[in-house]
Design a protein around this motif. Structure first.
Motif, PDB file in Angstrom:
ATOM      1  N   LEU A 179      -1.417  -3.663  -4.958  1.00  0.00           N
ATOM      2  CA  LEU A 179      -1.639  -3.498  -3.516  1.00  0.00           C
ATOM      3  C   LEU A 179      -0.420  -3.836  -2.674  1.00  0.00           C
ATOM      4  O   LEU A 179      -0.391  -3.550  -1.472  1.00  0.00           O
ATOM      5  CB  LEU A 179      -2.828  -4.364  -3.074  1.00  0.00           C
ATOM      6  CG  LEU A 179      -4.191  -3.952  -3.628  1.00  0.00           C
ATOM      7  CD1 LEU A 179      -5.244  -4.995  -3.282  1.00  0.00           C
ATOM      8  CD2 LEU A 179      -4.609  -2.584  -3.090  1.00  0.00           C
ATOM      9  N   ARG A 180       0.600  -4.450  -3.264  1.00  0.00           N
ATOM     10  CA  ARG A 180       1.826  -4.816  -2.533  1.00  0.00           C
ATOM     11  C   ARG A 180       2.887  -3.715  -2.585  1.00  0.00           C
ATOM     12  O   ARG A 180       3.977  -3.880  -2.038  1.00  0.00           O
ATOM     13  CB  ARG A 180       2.408  -6.107  -3.101  1.00  0.00           C
ATOM     14  CG  ARG A 180       1.743  -7.367  -2.617  1.00  0.00           C
ATOM     15  CD  ARG A 180       2.108  -7.720  -1.189  1.00  0.00           C
ATOM     16  NE  ARG A 180       3.498  -8.125  -1.026  1.00  0.00           N
ATOM     17  CZ  ARG A 180       4.059  -8.454   0.147  1.00  0.00           C
ATOM     18  NH1 ARG A 180       3.336  -8.400   1.253  1.00  0.00           N
ATOM     19  NH2 ARG A 180       5.310  -8.826   0.221  1.00  0.00           N
ATOM     20  N   ASP A 181       2.600  -2.600  -3.198  1.00  0.00           N
ATOM     21  CA  ASP A 181       3.578  -1.519  -3.344  1.00  0.00           C
ATOM     22  C   ASP A 181       3.893  -0.920  -1.970  1.00  0.00           C
ATOM     23  O   ASP A 181       3.040  -0.302  -1.340  1.00  0.00           O
ATOM     24  CB  ASP A 181       3.020  -0.452  -4.276  1.00  0.00           C
ATOM     25  CG  ASP A 181       4.036   0.610  -4.648  1.00  0.00           C
ATOM     26  OD1 ASP A 181       4.972   0.852  -3.857  1.00  0.00           O
ATOM     27  OD2 ASP A 181       3.896   1.206  -5.730  1.00  0.00           O
ATOM     28  N   ALA A 182       5.122  -1.102  -1.524  1.00  0.00           N
ATOM     29  CA  ALA A 182       5.519  -0.652  -0.182  1.00  0.00           C
ATOM     30  C   ALA A 182       6.404   0.589  -0.201  1.00  0.00           C
ATOM     31  O   ALA A 182       7.020   0.932   0.819  1.00  0.00           O
ATOM     32  CB  ALA A 182       6.240  -1.791   0.549  1.00  0.00           C
ATOM     33  N   GLU A 183       6.469   1.276  -1.328  1.00  0.00           N
ATOM     34  CA  GLU A 183       7.323   2.472  -1.431  1.00  0.00           C
ATOM     35  C   GLU A 183       6.736   3.624  -0.621  1.00  0.00           C
ATOM     36  O   GLU A 183       5.566   3.975  -0.781  1.00  0.00           O
ATOM     37  CB  GLU A 183       7.465   2.887  -2.890  1.00  0.00           C
ATOM     38  CG  GLU A 183       8.340   4.115  -3.076  1.00  0.00           C
ATOM     39  CD  GLU A 183       8.397   4.597  -4.515  1.00  0.00           C
ATOM     40  OE1 GLU A 183       9.394   5.216  -4.905  1.00  0.00           O
ATOM     41  OE2 GLU A 183       7.412   4.348  -5.246  1.00  0.00           O
ATOM     42  N   SER A 204       2.440   6.015   4.723  1.00  0.00           N
ATOM     43  CA  SER A 204       2.268   6.547   3.375  1.00  0.00           C
ATOM     44  C   SER A 204       2.237   5.506   2.264  1.00  0.00           C
ATOM     45  O   SER A 204       1.666   5.776   1.201  1.00  0.00           O
ATOM     46  CB  SER A 204       3.365   7.576   3.070  1.00  0.00           C
ATOM     47  OG  SER A 204       4.645   6.960   2.972  1.00  0.00           O
ATOM     48  N   PRO A 205       2.828   4.303   2.404  1.00  0.00           N
ATOM     49  CA  PRO A 205       2.774   3.352   1.294  1.00  0.00           C
ATOM     50  C   PRO A 205       1.388   2.743   1.101  1.00  0.00           C
ATOM     51  O   PRO A 205       0.551   2.740   2.015  1.00  0.00           O
ATOM     52  CB  PRO A 205       3.778   2.261   1.706  1.00  0.00           C
ATOM     53  CG  PRO A 205       4.597   2.838   2.803  1.00  0.00           C
ATOM     54  CD  PRO A 205       3.703   3.810   3.496  1.00  0.00           C
ATOM     55  N   ILE A 206       1.176   2.182  -0.073  1.00  0.00           N
ATOM     56  CA  ILE A 206      -0.028   1.394  -0.305  1.00  0.00           C
ATOM     57  C   ILE A 206      -0.040   0.183   0.614  1.00  0.00           C
ATOM     58  O   ILE A 206      -1.059  -0.135   1.230  1.00  0.00           O
ATOM     59  CB  ILE A 206      -0.105   0.980  -1.785  1.00  0.00           C
ATOM     60  CG1 ILE A 206      -0.375   2.209  -2.669  1.00  0.00           C
ATOM     61  CG2 ILE A 206      -1.179  -0.087  -2.002  1.00  0.00           C
ATOM     62  CD1 ILE A 206      -0.341   1.925  -4.156  1.00  0.00           C
ATOM     63  N   PHE A 207       1.109  -0.502   0.717  1.00  0.00           N
ATOM     64  CA  PHE A 207       1.265  -1.671   1.595  1.00  0.00           C
ATOM     65  C   PHE A 207       2.136  -1.258   2.772  1.00  0.00           C
ATOM     66  O   PHE A 207       3.259  -0.785   2.595  1.00  0.00           O
ATOM     67  CB  PHE A 207       1.907  -2.835   0.841  1.00  0.00           C
ATOM     68  CG  PHE A 207       1.944  -4.132   1.594  1.00  0.00           C
ATOM     69  CD1 PHE A 207       0.920  -5.061   1.464  1.00  0.00           C
ATOM     70  CD2 PHE A 207       3.006  -4.428   2.452  1.00  0.00           C
ATOM     71  CE1 PHE A 207       0.954  -6.263   2.162  1.00  0.00           C
ATOM     72  CE2 PHE A 207       3.044  -5.628   3.150  1.00  0.00           C
ATOM     73  CZ  PHE A 207       2.008  -6.543   3.004  1.00  0.00           C
ATOM     74  N   ILE A 208       1.613  -1.433   3.981  1.00  0.00           N
ATOM     75  CA  ILE A 208       2.296  -0.961   5.191  1.00  0.00           C
ATOM     76  C   ILE A 208       2.861  -2.136   5.972  1.00  0.00           C
ATOM     77  O   ILE A 208       2.193  -3.167   6.149  1.00  0.00           O
ATOM     78  CB  ILE A 208       1.317  -0.162   6.081  1.00  0.00           C
ATOM     79  CG1 ILE A 208       0.837   1.093   5.340  1.00  0.00           C
ATOM     80  CG2 ILE A 208       1.966   0.218   7.408  1.00  0.00           C
ATOM     81  CD1 ILE A 208      -0.270   1.834   6.056  1.00  0.00           C
ATOM     82  N   LYS A 209       4.073  -1.961   6.452  1.00  0.00           N
ATOM     83  CA  LYS A 209       4.689  -2.956   7.325  1.00  0.00           C
ATOM     84  C   LYS A 209       5.538  -2.234   8.352  1.00  0.00           C
ATOM     85  O   LYS A 209       6.567  -1.655   8.035  1.00  0.00           O
ATOM     86  CB  LYS A 209       5.548  -3.940   6.530  1.00  0.00           C
ATOM     87  CG  LYS A 209       6.196  -5.013   7.384  1.00  0.00           C
ATOM     88  CD  LYS A 209       7.056  -5.954   6.551  1.00  0.00           C
ATOM     89  CE  LYS A 209       7.745  -6.998   7.424  1.00  0.00           C
ATOM     90  NZ  LYS A 209       8.614  -7.913   6.623  1.00  0.00           N
ATOM     91  N   THR A 210       5.095  -2.252   9.620  1.00  0.00           N
ATOM     92  CA  THR A 210       5.877  -1.722  10.723  1.00  0.00           C
ATOM     93  C   THR A 210       6.037  -2.822  11.763  1.00  0.00           C
ATOM     94  O   THR A 210       5.606  -3.959  11.551  1.00  0.00           O
ATOM     95  CB  THR A 210       5.194  -0.486  11.356  1.00  0.00           C
ATOM     96  OG1 THR A 210       4.073  -0.910  12.143  1.00  0.00           O
ATOM     97  CG2 THR A 210       4.719   0.497  10.289  1.00  0.00           C
TER      98      THR A 210
END
Length: 252
Positions: A179-183, A204-210
């Protein structure tokens, strides 16, 4: 909740394995998973804006999880909070199919929901308005229909299935790692949902950070065939880990 990967009645030990991320604006207040004071049978996080939830279980073995349907043209105002639907099901005593038949689908803006009890699991989308009993196997749900092949859905399903087929006992930490995959996905594989290319990339990533929106919490749920439940949640602040809670109990 923007990604729910789950395996249902395929593993030799667990009838349900869920690995899910909840994505939301950082400024929307929420409480970590806990047994609610006003509904002590419910274990779930809580949206403190509307007092609903996105994913939860009960001591009696009910399960519910929700995602929004991404379509900017759908009206948001004048609608019931989608989190109320999950809360209402967890607090009810009707079976999942009966509960879904009682809904007024147009009272909410677009949503997907998974509702289950000790025996069955159902999927429902209020745009298609078809009650679907979930078949055994590995599934993925983001902000479109069940198993729509968005990159994050395909990746999450594939990694979950590969992991589970080689494990008799599941370690929640391993699913949290997935769940930490941010690709980000490559542009040719991005969906077109009306939010523009830049946002499609960021979402689009599994894990989102904006800057102001992203993955706020991750949940791993394990339910074995003897109705033992493990509910683990990790909470994030602007993409950084800030806490974890784990609950273990047997359905009564």
């Amino acid at each position: 909740m923007c990604l729910i990967n789950f395996q249902y009645r395929q593993h030799p030990k667990y009838k349900l394995v869920v690995a899910a991320n909840r994505d939301e604006f950082y400024g929307r207040p929420a409480q970590e998973a806990h047994f609610w004071d006003d509904q002590p049978d419910i274990l779930a996080g809580r949206d403190l804006s509307q007092m609903g939830t996105w994913l939860g279980v009960t001591k009696s073995g009910r399960f519910a999880a929700l995602t929004n349907f991404r379509d900017p043209s759908l009206p948001e105002t004048g609608k019931i909070s989608r989190g109320a639907l999950v809360k209402d099901y967890l607090a009810a005593d009707s079976d999942p199919a009966t509960f879904l038949k009682s809904l007024e689908p147009d009272a909410y803006t677009g949503f997907n929901v998974l509702l289950g009890d000790r025996e069955k699991l159902f999927y429902y989308n209020n745009l298609e308005q078809e009650i679907v009993e979930v078949s055994p196997g590995t599934h993925g749900l983001s902000n479109h229909f069940l198993n729509t092949p968005w990159p994050k859905v395909l990746k999450g399903k594939s990694r979950m299935e590969s992991y589970l087929e080689n494990r008799v006992n599941v370690d929640p930490d391993d699913l949290f790692e997935i769940l930490r995959d941010a690709e980000q996905a490559a542009d040719p594989h991005l969906p077109v949902t009306g939010v523009g290319l830049e946002f499609e990339r960021m979402l689009s990533p599994i894990f989102i950070k904006t800057a102001d929106y992203g993955t706020r919490s991750a949940t791993v749920l394990l339910v074995d065939y003897e109705d033992n439940i493990t509910f683990a949640e990790r909470v994030y602040e602007k993409g950084e880990f800030s806490g974890q809670q784990v609950y273990e109990f047997r359905v009564t």
